[in-house]
Design a protein around this motif. Structure first.
Motif, PDB file in Angstrom:
ATOM      1  N   ASP A  48      -2.049  -1.186   9.126  1.00 52.37           N
ATOM      2  CA  ASP A  48      -1.530  -0.604   7.954  1.00 52.37           C
ATOM      3  C   ASP A  48      -1.735   0.688   7.407  1.00 52.37           C
ATOM      4  O   ASP A  48      -1.552   0.971   6.199  1.00 52.37           O
ATOM      5  CB  ASP A  48      -1.347  -1.841   6.904  1.00 52.37           C
ATOM      6  CG  ASP A  48      -2.698  -2.023   6.479  1.00 52.37           C
ATOM      7  OD1 ASP A  48      -3.582  -1.664   6.893  1.00 52.37           O
ATOM      8  OD2 ASP A  48      -2.731  -2.929   5.351  1.00 52.37           O
ATOM      9  N   THR A  50      -5.024   1.179   6.536  1.00 49.45           N
ATOM     10  CA  THR A  50      -6.106   0.817   5.573  1.00 49.45           C
ATOM     11  C   THR A  50      -7.421   0.859   6.402  1.00 49.45           C
ATOM     12  O   THR A  50      -7.585  -0.296   7.350  1.00 49.45           O
ATOM     13  CB  THR A  50      -5.922  -0.462   4.798  1.00 49.45           C
ATOM     14  OG1 THR A  50      -4.626  -0.260   3.995  1.00 49.45           O
ATOM     15  CG2 THR A  50      -7.195  -0.621   3.741  1.00 49.45           C
ATOM     16  N   ARG A  66      -1.923  -6.670  -0.559  1.00 50.11           N
ATOM     17  CA  ARG A  66      -0.688  -6.145  -0.545  1.00 50.11           C
ATOM     18  C   ARG A  66       0.133  -7.448  -0.339  1.00 50.11           C
ATOM     19  O   ARG A  66       0.045  -8.321   0.698  1.00 50.11           O
ATOM     20  CB  ARG A  66      -0.315  -5.320   0.526  1.00 50.11           C
ATOM     21  CG  ARG A  66       1.046  -4.706   0.877  1.00 50.11           C
ATOM     22  CD  ARG A  66       1.218  -3.764   1.754  1.00 50.11           C
ATOM     23  NE  ARG A  66       0.542  -2.522   1.292  1.00 50.11           N
ATOM     24  CZ  ARG A  66       0.096  -1.739   2.480  1.00 50.11           C
ATOM     25  NH1 ARG A  66       0.057  -1.859   3.701  1.00 50.11           N
ATOM     26  NH2 ARG A  66      -0.510  -0.574   2.076  1.00 50.11           N
ATOM     27  N   PHE A  70       7.008  -6.408   0.119  1.00 51.45           N
ATOM     28  CA  PHE A  70       6.144  -5.212  -0.657  1.00 51.45           C
ATOM     29  C   PHE A  70       7.412  -3.996  -0.450  1.00 51.45           C
ATOM     30  O   PHE A  70       7.672  -3.748   0.731  1.00 51.45           O
ATOM     31  CB  PHE A  70       5.206  -4.595   0.088  1.00 51.45           C
ATOM     32  CG  PHE A  70       4.579  -3.479  -0.191  1.00 51.45           C
ATOM     33  CD1 PHE A  70       3.670  -3.360  -1.501  1.00 51.45           C
ATOM     34  CD2 PHE A  70       4.262  -2.350   0.491  1.00 51.45           C
ATOM     35  CE1 PHE A  70       3.269  -2.285  -1.952  1.00 51.45           C
ATOM     36  CE2 PHE A  70       4.087  -1.145   0.196  1.00 51.45           C
ATOM     37  CZ  PHE A  70       3.445  -1.089  -1.291  1.00 51.45           C
ATOM     38  N   THR A  72       7.793  -0.184  -0.971  1.00 54.93           N
ATOM     39  CA  THR A  72       6.840   1.172  -1.234  1.00 54.93           C
ATOM     40  C   THR A  72       7.643   2.085  -2.318  1.00 54.93           C
ATOM     41  O   THR A  72       8.982   2.102  -2.321  1.00 54.93           O
ATOM     42  CB  THR A  72       6.927   2.048   0.058  1.00 54.93           C
ATOM     43  OG1 THR A  72       8.113   2.364   0.499  1.00 54.93           O
ATOM     44  CG2 THR A  72       6.176   1.296   1.218  1.00 54.93           C
ATOM     45  N   VAL A  77       2.952   5.579  -6.850  1.00 53.60           N
ATOM     46  CA  VAL A  77       1.733   5.393  -6.361  1.00 53.60           C
ATOM     47  C   VAL A  77       0.909   6.927  -6.340  1.00 53.60           C
ATOM     48  O   VAL A  77      -0.174   6.816  -6.793  1.00 53.60           O
ATOM     49  CB  VAL A  77       1.830   4.635  -4.882  1.00 53.60           C
ATOM     50  CG1 VAL A  77       0.336   4.880  -4.237  1.00 53.60           C
ATOM     51  CG2 VAL A  77       2.360   3.350  -4.929  1.00 53.60           C
ATOM     52  N   GLU A 110      -2.094  -0.510  -4.502  1.00 57.56           N
ATOM     53  CA  GLU A 110      -1.569   0.379  -3.459  1.00 57.56           C
ATOM     54  C   GLU A 110      -2.356   1.568  -3.595  1.00 57.56           C
ATOM     55  O   GLU A 110      -2.575   2.370  -2.554  1.00 57.56           O
ATOM     56  CB  GLU A 110      -0.084   0.296  -3.528  1.00 57.56           C
ATOM     57  CG  GLU A 110       0.220   0.985  -2.173  1.00 57.56           C
ATOM     58  CD  GLU A 110       0.119   0.373  -0.901  1.00 57.56           C
ATOM     59  OE1 GLU A 110       0.021   1.033   0.191  1.00 57.56           O
ATOM     60  OE2 GLU A 110      -0.031  -0.962  -0.860  1.00 57.56           O
ATOM     61  N   ARG A 113      -5.660   1.913  -2.055  1.00 59.46           N
ATOM     62  CA  ARG A 113      -6.063   1.552  -0.448  1.00 59.46           C
ATOM     63  C   ARG A 113      -6.062   3.030   0.110  1.00 59.46           C
ATOM     64  O   ARG A 113      -5.981   3.132   1.118  1.00 59.46           O
ATOM     65  CB  ARG A 113      -4.641   1.108  -0.057  1.00 59.46           C
ATOM     66  CG  ARG A 113      -4.431  -0.621  -0.453  1.00 59.46           C
ATOM     67  CD  ARG A 113      -3.444  -1.241   0.263  1.00 59.46           C
ATOM     68  NE  ARG A 113      -3.067  -2.311  -0.523  1.00 59.46           N
ATOM     69  CZ  ARG A 113      -3.558  -3.495  -1.115  1.00 59.46           C
ATOM     70  NH1 ARG A 113      -4.977  -3.362  -1.142  1.00 59.46           N
ATOM     71  NH2 ARG A 113      -3.029  -4.225  -1.731  1.00 59.46           N
TER      72      ARG A 113
END
Length: 122
Positions: A48, A50, A66, A70, A72, A77, A110, A113
């Protein structure tokens, strides 16, 4: 416990920390020997995007994972990231507001991250 053991090491650590913070120190003590070691890793990203540093730091800080479902919202963000970057080394706050259940915590988590943001700002 069986469900937690099917997850990654961060889940176990999160559960352990939750027990500590919610006043279940005796139960946490029983799990203490099984806490997975935090590896420094090579900073490579997971599927993902991360990094292990981000996962470990957010887990230890109690930031929620998360959600399974989810959606986006990159503009929102990015706005949170930008406000956090503006703080720099100066103390201050970034306030995210909205109706209950609209996703404030998910959006903020988010934004955190981002490896560069997390390392540079916090």
């Amino acid at each position: 416990i069986n469900i937690i053991l099917t997850k990654d090491n961060n889940s176990y650590r999160s559960f352990y920390n939750a027990l500590l913070h919610e006043g279940y120190r005796d139960l946490a003590a029983l799990l203490q020997d099984g806490i997975p070691a935090i590896s420094s890793g090579n900073g490579k990203s997971s599927m993902d995007g991360t990094t292990s540093y981000v996962k470990t730091t957010l887990c230890e800080g109690g930031v929620p994972q998360r959600p399974v479902v989810f959606v986006t919202r990159p503009k929102l963000v990015d706005a949170i990231k930008q406000k956090l970057c503006c703080l720099g080394s100066d103390p201050g706050w970034v306030t995210v507001y909205g109706m209950a259940g609209c996703g404030k915590t998910v959006l903020t988590a988010e934004a955190l991250r981002d490896h560069q943001l997390l390392e540079g700002t916090f």
